[in-house]
Write an enzyme that holds these catalytic residues in place. Structure first.
Site, PDB file in Angstrom:
ATOM      1  N   ASP A   1     -14.119  -6.530  -4.915  1.00  0.00           N
ATOM      2  CA  ASP A   1     -14.271  -6.695  -3.462  1.00  0.00           C
ATOM      3  C   ASP A   1     -15.649  -7.279  -3.186  1.00  0.00           C
ATOM      4  O   ASP A   1     -16.657  -6.702  -3.597  1.00  0.00           O
ATOM      5  CB  ASP A   1     -14.146  -5.345  -2.748  1.00  0.00           C
ATOM      6  CG  ASP A   1     -12.767  -4.728  -2.933  1.00  0.00           C
ATOM      7  OD1 ASP A   1     -11.804  -5.487  -3.176  1.00  0.00           O
ATOM      8  OD2 ASP A   1     -12.644  -3.492  -2.847  1.00  0.00           O
TER       9      ASP A   1
ATOM     10  N   ASP B   1       0.855  -1.189   0.000  1.00  0.00           N
ATOM     11  CA  ASP B   1       0.000   0.000   0.000  1.00  0.00           C
ATOM     12  C   ASP B   1       0.893   1.241   0.000  1.00  0.00           C
ATOM     13  O   ASP B   1       1.786   1.368   0.838  1.00  0.00           O
ATOM     14  CB  ASP B   1      -0.896   0.019   1.246  1.00  0.00           C
ATOM     15  CG  ASP B   1      -2.004  -1.016   1.142  1.00  0.00           C
ATOM     16  OD1 ASP B   1      -2.257  -1.497   0.019  1.00  0.00           O
ATOM     17  OD2 ASP B   1      -2.606  -1.357   2.173  1.00  0.00           O
TER      18      ASP B   1
END
Lengths: 250, 192
Positions: free
Chosen positions: A130, A11
């Site tokens: 997702d 990230d």
């Protein structure tokens, strides 16, 4: 034989890795390139860089980082986070990314998958999905998991494959962060239905979890972030162990 | 000087990055005199075969490339363009390697994406590389196995992972994305 891939995910925020990292020997723990190079050395098969910063000139900062990554990293890498147009994709690919990952933008406008695929080839289009289990059904969520799209996971994944998506990065929100293992059933269901590779994400906590992923599902790859960051699972040990179970691993 | 054939098709930059990491200077060019003068030539490519062949013809590289005498390495689409023809857009190609390029039947996932090993015949290109080593592949079309095949990969069916005919070499995989083993292969080519 085609190998199952292990993919660490980083990230990135404003050009730096976000999650705390305690690797020894890395002077600047926040430098994504140093961390990525370490992963390459340890046997990562690909790397995903997910930009989670929310600034206005985001494209410029991510592109300059992508250029640096491309000059130093010797394996394929994917860049995702806020890519919402053909122009965004083009900028990141021309900066040197092998693949781009799109999520919410593809849900808002599915033709985007087709447009990027036609222009740069389907091999560079990763569509991140997702999903969350609601009343025994897996549903797609967008906007970082905040918005229920009411799309069924299986329907959306079939559509991605039909529109020219090259790979599906499937994250189970129920499993993400739990370290209790991947969502095996839905991962396998989707991997059997689509004709493109499925990368499983969310829930990896141990070597055993990857073993189950590759023995009980048709997933092509497993992705994880924190267990590699915090060295709870070491890449090299993971790959060596999986080989002992006759799983095809590089 | 190492020349990279620049005909407006993808991934040239990643090949150039790989050379830079090895400390090798290279030049992107589509000029006949510069290509003829180069010590070695790399012919990269990603994308659609018939689009790429049109570009090659546009730059009149279709008559030049077959006459090159120094070592030439085609990578991925570059390798496929050195074959006789391609089913992708049903285009004639440059006709160096005596084989044709076909589309995978989608019995397994297509494109063939990821790390795979090859059955290697003896070739200076694969010095120090074994049939246990993996390279990174990503392609939906493949060159059939032929007498020029120097490495075979098996995915859906056996296909040419690498080809060689006199000074021409071609690899279906991406050495520039195949970690150390890929760098080794590029180095082997540069040492020819």
């Amino acid at each position: 034989m085609l190998k199952k891939r292990i993919i660490p995910c980083l990230d990135i925020q404003n050009g730096r890795t976000v999650k705390g990292i305690n690797f020894e020997g890395i002077r600047d723990a926040g430098d994504p390139i140093e961390l990525a190079k370490r992963y390459v050395k340890e046997g990562a098969d690909e790397i995903v860089f997910l930009d989670i910063s929310a600034t206005n000139d985001k494209r410029k900062t991510i592109c300059s980082l992508v250029e640096k990554i491309a000059s130093e990293i010797t394996i394929p890498f994917t860049v995702g986070g806020g890519i919402s147009s053909l122009e965004d994709a083009q900028a990141v690919i021309q900066a040197g990314a092998d693949k781009i990952s799109i999520n919410s933008a593809a849900i808002r406008r599915p033709e985007l998958i087709q447009e990027i695929s036609n222009r740069f080839g389907k091999q560079c289009v990763v569509v991140a999905v997702d999903i969350k289990k609601i009343n025994e059904d897996w549903i797609v969520f967008s906007n970082g998991g905040r918005l229920n799209t009411e799309l069924r996971a299986i329907d959306w994944c079939k559509k991605i494959s039909r529109l020219g998506g090259g790979e599906i990065l499937l994250t189970s929100m129920n499993n993400d962060g739990t370290k209790a293992g991947f969502a095996l059933e839905i991962t396998d269901q989707i991997a059997r239905i689509v004709s493109i590779p499925v990368i499983a994400s969310g829930g990896a906590g141990s070597i055993e979890d990857f073993k189950l992923l590759f023995t009980q599902t048709k997933a092509s790859a497993g992705l994880a972030a924190s267990i590699f960051h915090y060295q709870e699972v070491e890449l090299q040990a993971l790959k060596n162990e999986l080989k002992t179970f006759q799983i095809p691993i590089r | 000087m190492i020349a990279l054939i620049d005909y407006g098709a993808g991934n040239i930059r990643s090949v150039q990055n790989a050379l830079t990491r090895l400390g090798i200077e290279s030049k992107l060019t589509n000029q006949a005199d510069e290509l003829r003068a180069a010590d070695k030539i790399i012919f990269p490519g990603v994308g659609d075969a018939s689009f790429a062949m049109n570009q090659i013809r546009e730059y009149q590289l279709d008559t030049l490339i077959p006459t090159l005498t120094q070592p030439v390495l085609g990578i991925c689409l570059g390798m496929q363009l050195l074959c006789n023809s391609s089913e992708e857009g049903t285009t004639d190609a440059l006709g160096i390697f005596n084989t044709s390029v076909k589309e995978f039947q989608p019995i397994l996932n297509v494109p063939h994406t990821g790390w795979n090993s090859c059955e290697i015949k003896s070739s200076p290109l694969f010095n120090g590389i074994s049939s246990d080593d993996d390279f990174y592949f990503v392609h939906s079309f493949y060159a059939e196995v032929c007498t020029d095949t120097i490495a075979t990969c098996d995915y859906i069916e056996p296909f040419s992972a690498a080809l060689q005919k006199s000074n021409f070499f071609g690899v279906q995989f991406h050495p520039e994305k195949s970690a150390e083993i890929g760098s080794k292969l590029i180095q082997n080519f540069l040492e020819l």
